[in-house]
Scaffold this motif. Sequence first.
Motif, mmCIF file in Angstrom:
data_model
loop_
_atom_site.group_PDB
_atom_site.id
_atom_site.type_symbol
_atom_site.label_atom_id
_atom_site.label_comp_id
_atom_site.label_asym_id
_atom_site.label_seq_id
_atom_site.Cartn_x
_atom_site.Cartn_y
_atom_site.Cartn_z
ATOM 1 N N GLN A 28 0.834 -1.202 0.000
ATOM 2 C CA GLN A 28 0.000 0.000 0.000
ATOM 3 C C GLN A 28 0.873 1.258 0.000
ATOM 4 N N GLU A 29 1.914 1.270 0.812
ATOM 5 C CA GLU A 29 2.817 2.428 0.850
ATOM 6 C C GLU A 29 3.477 2.641 -0.510
ATOM 7 N N ASP A 30 3.879 1.555 -1.151
ATOM 8 C CA ASP A 30 4.493 1.650 -2.473
ATOM 9 C C ASP A 30 3.502 2.193 -3.502
ATOM 10 N N LEU A 31 2.280 1.697 -3.474
ATOM 11 C CA LEU A 31 1.266 2.151 -4.434
ATOM 12 C C LEU A 31 0.914 3.621 -4.231
ATOM 13 N N GLU A 32 0.870 4.069 -2.982
ATOM 14 C CA GLU A 32 0.534 5.468 -2.699
ATOM 15 C C GLU A 32 1.579 6.436 -3.244
ATOM 16 N N LYS A 33 2.803 5.976 -3.474
ATOM 17 C CA LYS A 33 3.876 6.813 -4.018
ATOM 18 C C LYS A 33 3.843 6.869 -5.548
ATOM 19 N N ARG A 34 3.083 5.996 -6.158
ATOM 20 C CA ARG A 34 3.036 5.935 -7.621
ATOM 21 C C ARG A 34 2.176 7.064 -8.185
ATOM 22 N N PRO A 35 2.358 7.354 -9.468
ATOM 23 C CA PRO A 35 1.493 8.360 -10.103
ATOM 24 C C PRO A 35 0.055 7.844 -10.204
ATOM 25 N N ARG A 36 -0.830 8.719 -10.596
ATOM 26 C CA ARG A 36 -2.252 8.357 -10.712
ATOM 27 C C ARG A 36 -2.459 7.162 -11.634
#
Length: 109
Positions: A28-36
Amino acid sequence: MDITSINVMFILKKADLEELLPSLLALQEDLEKRPRSWREHLGEVVHPGMPAAPLNPLLFRSRALNILSLLRNLVESALCQNKLLVYGNGVCYRHLIGAVLPEGYEEYS
């Protein structure tokens, strides 16, 4: 064989579920750092008589986070209720072969 194969079934027990939660939080932390949205390279697709083409699906952060949230809820619910989490696809569905689940198990589709 992997999770996308037609004959897959696995069962996660309490220890597996407890080990899975930190991994889901890290994801989840990794995904939250990704672009839209972004494109992920998954390899190549080769059709007969055609040159290989890259497989780069467009992924959406909000959709990935929604799926992850669903998985976390299932894991947390199973832990709270002291239950197992079972995944099966393709021909592993028990109702296709008429098998009855043991007492105390529930089947969702």
